[in-house]
Design a protein around this motif. Structure first.
Motif, mmCIF file in Angstrom:
data_model
loop_
_atom_site.group_PDB
_atom_site.id
_atom_site.type_symbol
_atom_site.label_atom_id
_atom_site.label_comp_id
_atom_site.label_asym_id
_atom_site.label_seq_id
_atom_site.Cartn_x
_atom_site.Cartn_y
_atom_site.Cartn_z
ATOM 1 N N ARG A 70 0.863 -1.173 0.000
ATOM 2 C CA ARG A 70 0.000 0.000 0.000
ATOM 3 C C ARG A 70 0.901 1.224 0.000
ATOM 4 N N GLU A 71 0.992 1.860 -1.145
ATOM 5 C CA GLU A 71 1.965 2.936 -1.334
ATOM 6 C C GLU A 71 1.764 4.077 -0.351
ATOM 7 N N ASP A 72 0.510 4.386 -0.058
ATOM 8 C CA ASP A 72 0.262 5.504 0.865
ATOM 9 C C ASP A 72 -0.035 5.005 2.282
ATOM 10 N N GLY A 73 0.204 3.719 2.511
ATOM 11 C CA GLY A 73 -0.063 3.149 3.834
ATOM 12 C C GLY A 73 1.001 3.534 4.844
ATOM 13 N N THR A 74 0.594 3.711 6.086
ATOM 14 C CA THR A 74 1.524 4.044 7.157
ATOM 15 C C THR A 74 1.336 3.073 8.314
ATOM 16 N N MET A 75 2.438 2.737 8.935
ATOM 17 C CA MET A 75 2.385 1.836 10.068
ATOM 18 C C MET A 75 3.309 2.389 11.131
ATOM 19 N N ALA A 76 2.756 2.682 12.308
ATOM 20 C CA ALA A 76 3.571 3.272 13.377
ATOM 21 C C ALA A 76 3.786 2.240 14.470
ATOM 22 N N PHE A 77 5.016 2.202 15.029
ATOM 23 C CA PHE A 77 5.333 1.221 16.057
ATOM 24 C C PHE A 77 5.832 1.869 17.329
ATOM 25 N N ASP A 78 5.357 1.321 18.434
ATOM 26 C CA ASP A 78 5.938 1.645 19.724
ATOM 27 C C ASP A 78 6.834 0.470 20.094
ATOM 28 N N LEU A 79 8.107 0.742 20.351
ATOM 29 C CA LEU A 79 9.024 -0.344 20.701
ATOM 30 C C LEU A 79 9.181 -0.403 22.211
ATOM 31 N N GLY A 80 9.204 -1.602 22.747
ATOM 32 C CA GLY A 80 9.251 -1.683 24.202
ATOM 33 C C GLY A 80 9.863 -2.964 24.726
ATOM 34 N N ALA B 215 9.193 -5.436 7.824
ATOM 35 C CA ALA B 215 9.713 -4.881 6.569
ATOM 36 C C ALA B 215 9.229 -5.663 5.355
ATOM 37 N N GLY B 216 9.077 -6.968 5.507
ATOM 38 C CA GLY B 216 8.807 -7.773 4.331
ATOM 39 C C GLY B 216 7.377 -8.242 4.161
ATOM 40 N N LYS B 217 6.656 -8.381 5.269
ATOM 41 C CA LYS B 217 5.345 -9.021 5.160
ATOM 42 C C LYS B 217 4.180 -8.035 5.222
ATOM 43 N N LEU B 218 4.332 -6.996 6.022
ATOM 44 C CA LEU B 218 3.215 -6.069 6.160
ATOM 45 C C LEU B 218 3.161 -5.139 4.955
ATOM 46 N N ALA B 219 1.966 -4.690 4.631
ATOM 47 C CA ALA B 219 1.764 -4.043 3.334
ATOM 48 C C ALA B 219 2.087 -2.550 3.310
ATOM 49 N N GLU B 220 2.127 -1.910 4.460
ATOM 50 C CA GLU B 220 2.274 -0.460 4.473
ATOM 51 C C GLU B 220 3.680 -0.044 4.066
ATOM 52 N N ARG B 221 3.749 0.977 3.245
ATOM 53 C CA ARG B 221 5.044 1.384 2.725
ATOM 54 C C ARG B 221 5.857 2.187 3.733
ATOM 55 N N ALA B 222 5.208 3.039 4.492
ATOM 56 C CA ALA B 222 5.925 3.860 5.465
ATOM 57 C C ALA B 222 5.909 3.190 6.837
ATOM 58 N N VAL B 223 7.080 3.018 7.425
ATOM 59 C CA VAL B 223 7.193 2.446 8.763
ATOM 60 C C VAL B 223 7.730 3.545 9.677
ATOM 61 N N VAL B 224 7.004 3.824 10.754
ATOM 62 C CA VAL B 224 7.394 4.915 11.648
ATOM 63 C C VAL B 224 7.700 4.364 13.031
ATOM 64 N N LEU C 110 11.617 4.039 6.189
ATOM 65 C CA LEU C 110 11.611 4.017 7.647
ATOM 66 C C LEU C 110 11.786 5.432 8.172
ATOM 67 N N TYR C 111 10.871 5.858 9.034
ATOM 68 C CA TYR C 111 10.962 7.193 9.618
ATOM 69 C C TYR C 111 11.180 7.056 11.112
ATOM 70 N N ILE C 112 12.136 7.808 11.627
ATOM 71 C CA ILE C 112 12.365 7.805 13.066
ATOM 72 C C ILE C 112 12.016 9.185 13.586
ATOM 73 N N ILE C 113 10.975 9.272 14.391
ATOM 74 C CA ILE C 113 10.525 10.595 14.830
ATOM 75 C C ILE C 113 10.604 10.701 16.353
ATOM 76 N N SER C 114 10.473 11.904 16.837
ATOM 77 C CA SER C 114 10.527 12.125 18.283
ATOM 78 C C SER C 114 9.362 11.417 18.963
ATOM 79 N N GLU C 115 9.661 10.749 20.068
ATOM 80 C CA GLU C 115 8.576 10.064 20.763
ATOM 81 C C GLU C 115 8.314 10.725 22.112
#
Ligand SMILES: [Zn+2]
Length: 255
Positions: free
Chosen positions: A42-52, A129-138, A194-199
């Motif tokens: 999904r070219e315009d798809g976004t997926m945001a992750f909280d790492l913990g 990175a490989g299986k989920l469809a969203e293009r942007a990973v945050v 991959l985007y790394i933003i302020s959390e």
């Protein structure tokens, strides 16, 4: 033919064969890579992750779908073994046969633990990175985090123990930095961004009303203190939504 075994005990046989269809100038590796890339993205798809720590990664897509990726579970099992081995060894005379033997066993067990953990991180980053469809990973910027618990003035034995376990996890076991590195090169490989933003404050803030409240680590559920809101949500999910919203807001109006 080569027979190999991975960390999970699966056996693999690898062999060379002639493929009549294949053109000479084509690299077989290229071939499999192309196949992988054909997954619908999904070219315009976004997926945001909280790492913990508790959950390795909690993600939310722009369509509101949640993912929970558990990560490595065996810390306690391995740490217990390692502690026992070390204390046994330290009671021996240095350089004695038993001392050397126990050192070897210690090395072997800690290597097994490391391999297992790396394997988990590889699998998790590969999934993202490989299986989920969203293009942007945050993801949030880990360098801003203060995860290590400070020693309190008067701590109970239980608190002391907890602090020691937590700090050990952060320093030795956690592997989140390695995870981010894996994500970086895997996203590149699969054609994702991959985007790394302020959390900053993403755990403290309510994802519905932007109200802020303290969230000590033991609170696993976010219960908004704002009477008019009353949001009740999993702590990590709330944070993932905040990261997603922050990212989308940064991008400005959509075209
Ligand atoms: Zn709220």
């Amino acid at each position: 033919m080569a027979v190999s075994r991975d960390a999970c005990g699966n056996y693999y046989c690898s062999f060379v064969y002639d493929d009549a269809e294949q053109h000479q100038d084509q690299d077989p590796k290229e071939n499999t890579r192309k196949k992988r890339e054909q997954r619908p993205m999904r070219e315009d798809g976004t997926m945001a992750f909280d790492l913990g720590i508790k959950t390795l990664a909690t993600g939310v897509t722009d369509q509101g779908r949640f993912y929970h990726i558990g990560g490595f579970k065996g810390y306690r099992y391995y740490n217990k073994q390692l502690d026992k081995l070390r204390s046994k060894r330290d009671r021996c005379k240095k350089k004695s046969r038993r001392y050397i033997h126990l050192s070897k066993v210690y090395k072997r067990v800690s290597e097994r633990k490391r391999n297992k953990q790396r394997d988990c991180l590889h699998k998790a980053s590969h999934l993202i990175a490989g299986k989920l469809a969203e293009r942007a990973v945050v993801i949030g910027d880990l360098s801003q985090r203060q995860m290590v618990m400070k020693k309190k003035e008067s701590e109970t034995p239980k608190e002391r123990n907890k602090r020691r376990i937590r700090n050990r996890m952060v320093y030795n076991d956690w592997g989140l930095y390695g995870f981010v590195q894996m994500l970086e090169y895997k996203c590149l490989r699969f054609g994702k961004e991959l985007y790394i933003i302020s959390e900053r404050d993403t755990t403290k803030m309510c994802s519905a009303c932007q109200n802020k409240q303290d969230m000590p680590l033991w609170k696993r559920t976010y219960r908004c203190s704002n009477e008019n809101c009353g949001l009740v949500m999993d702590r990590d999910e709330n944070s993932a939504v905040n990261i997603r919203e922050r990212f989308l807001a940064r991008l400005g109006p959509h075209t």
